[in-house]
Design an enzyme around this catalytic site. Structure first.
Site, mmCIF file in Angstrom:
data_model
loop_
_atom_site.group_PDB
_atom_site.id
_atom_site.type_symbol
_atom_site.label_atom_id
_atom_site.label_comp_id
_atom_site.label_asym_id
_atom_site.label_seq_id
_atom_site.Cartn_x
_atom_site.Cartn_y
_atom_site.Cartn_z
ATOM 1 N N HIS A 88 96.343 71.877 44.691
ATOM 2 C CA HIS A 88 95.135 72.642 45.041
ATOM 3 C C HIS A 88 95.516 74.056 45.481
ATOM 4 O O HIS A 88 94.947 75.048 44.992
ATOM 5 C CB HIS A 88 94.398 71.913 46.166
ATOM 6 C CG HIS A 88 93.165 72.611 46.640
ATOM 7 N ND1 HIS A 88 91.901 72.093 46.446
ATOM 8 C CD2 HIS A 88 92.984 73.786 47.313
ATOM 9 C CE1 HIS A 88 91.009 72.916 46.975
ATOM 10 N NE2 HIS A 88 91.650 73.951 47.515
ATOM 11 N N GLU A 89 96.493 74.166 46.384
ATOM 12 C CA GLU A 89 96.903 75.481 46.884
ATOM 13 C C GLU A 89 97.578 76.311 45.797
ATOM 14 O O GLU A 89 97.410 77.535 45.749
ATOM 15 C CB GLU A 89 97.835 75.322 48.087
ATOM 16 C CG GLU A 89 97.208 74.652 49.299
ATOM 17 C CD GLU A 89 95.938 75.357 49.770
ATOM 18 O OE1 GLU A 89 95.900 76.602 49.706
ATOM 19 O OE2 GLU A 89 95.004 74.672 50.210
ATOM 20 N N HIS B 126 94.991 78.229 43.837
ATOM 21 C CA HIS B 126 94.595 79.489 44.481
ATOM 22 C C HIS B 126 95.653 80.576 44.257
ATOM 23 O O HIS B 126 95.337 81.709 43.889
ATOM 24 C CB HIS B 126 94.429 79.283 45.993
ATOM 25 C CG HIS B 126 93.267 78.439 46.387
ATOM 26 N ND1 HIS B 126 91.998 78.613 45.868
ATOM 27 C CD2 HIS B 126 93.166 77.412 47.272
ATOM 28 C CE1 HIS B 126 91.180 77.738 46.414
ATOM 29 N NE2 HIS B 126 91.863 76.995 47.272
ATOM 30 N N ASP C 123 87.114 76.214 51.710
ATOM 31 C CA ASP C 123 86.701 76.880 50.473
ATOM 32 C C ASP C 123 85.182 76.933 50.349
ATOM 33 O O ASP C 123 84.628 77.920 49.856
ATOM 34 C CB ASP C 123 87.283 76.144 49.263
ATOM 35 C CG ASP C 123 88.773 76.421 49.086
ATOM 36 O OD1 ASP C 123 89.293 77.331 49.767
ATOM 37 O OD2 ASP C 123 89.413 75.737 48.272
#
Length: 242
Positions: A33-34, A37, A121
């Site tokens: 997930h990170e 980004h 988020d």
């Protein structure tokens, strides 16, 4: 990438309690997930400082500028959940017999992360929505008010039905949200300073009464009584006094 010390303690406990697979799955989903980004931040020319991994969460420290277009920031925010969904599909293909539990973890993390409470988020996406209609500073305060209201609902849920997880969630989010409220003056000054130093050529423009009404993605003409000032002139007066 930086690992929080508690991460190792939770990993050790997961081994002792025979839940190491769950721990690995959750960590993998969070890391991917990170990375989602971070990849978009780098693509848009931003700077990544670090990825900090907590026992059951993560946060990316990066800078893209406070006047980055709303569309680009939206892509940066949404690529985290999109990459997480990709990681979920891959894990289900690798461990088909564990697909149900992997799915539970994936959507649990996803729903939590998309709660409209800053700095999750979901909260950042809500701020972006407010940026379309409201001045920069007011957008944050509107988002924070919404976040506190939602936390109040979570607190009522805790009072109705005791849950240790819900209690932890409440205190974690209210601490994070309160810290972000304290950062708004800093965000706002950086927002103005960037505009002063870079002289962005935004396509949209509007007339406002003061810098408090400055809105993201707009250039401004400031009305002061019967006088009008260009944004550059107005900001030059502000920062030359500093």
């Amino acid at each position: 990438m930086e690992i929080h010390p508690l991460f190792y303690l939770i990993a050790f406990v997961s081994v002792l309690t025979a839940s190491f697979f769950s721990f690995v799955v959750i960590t993998f989903l969070i890391v991917v997930h990170e990375i989602g980004h971070v990849l978009l931040v780098l693509f848009f020319g931003g700077t990544v400082f670090k990825i900090l991994i907590y026992p059951l969460g993560g946060i990316s420290k990066f800078s893209t500028g406070f006047n980055l277009s709303i569309g680009k920031e939206f892509l940066i925010l949404i690529f985290g959940p999109l990459f997480q969904m990709l990681a979920w599909i891959i894990l289900c293909l690798i461990f088909p017999s564990k697909a149900e539990i992997i799915t539970t973890y994936n959507f649990g993390i996803l729903i939590f992360n998309l709660l409209p409470i800053y700095p999750l988020d979901g909260g950042k996406l809500l701020v972006l929505l407010f940026h379309y209609f409201l001045p920069y500073r007011k957008s944050f305060y509107m988002c924070f008010c919404f976040g506190y209201c939602l936390l109040f609902v979570i607190l009522l849920g805790f009072l109705y039905s005791f849950s240790l997880n819900l209690l932890f969630l409440f205190f974690f989010l209210i601490i994070k949200l309160t810290k972000e409220v304290e950062q708004v003056p800093y965000f706002y000054d950086r927002f103005l300073l960037e505009r002063y130093l870079n002289h962005y050529n935004f396509k949209k423009s509007k007339i406002v009464n003061s810098k408090e009404d400055f809105q993201r993605s707009y250039r401004h003409l400031i009305k002061d009584g019967s006088n009008y000032y260009l944004e550059e002139e107005y900001l030059e007066k502000k920062f030359k006094k500093c």
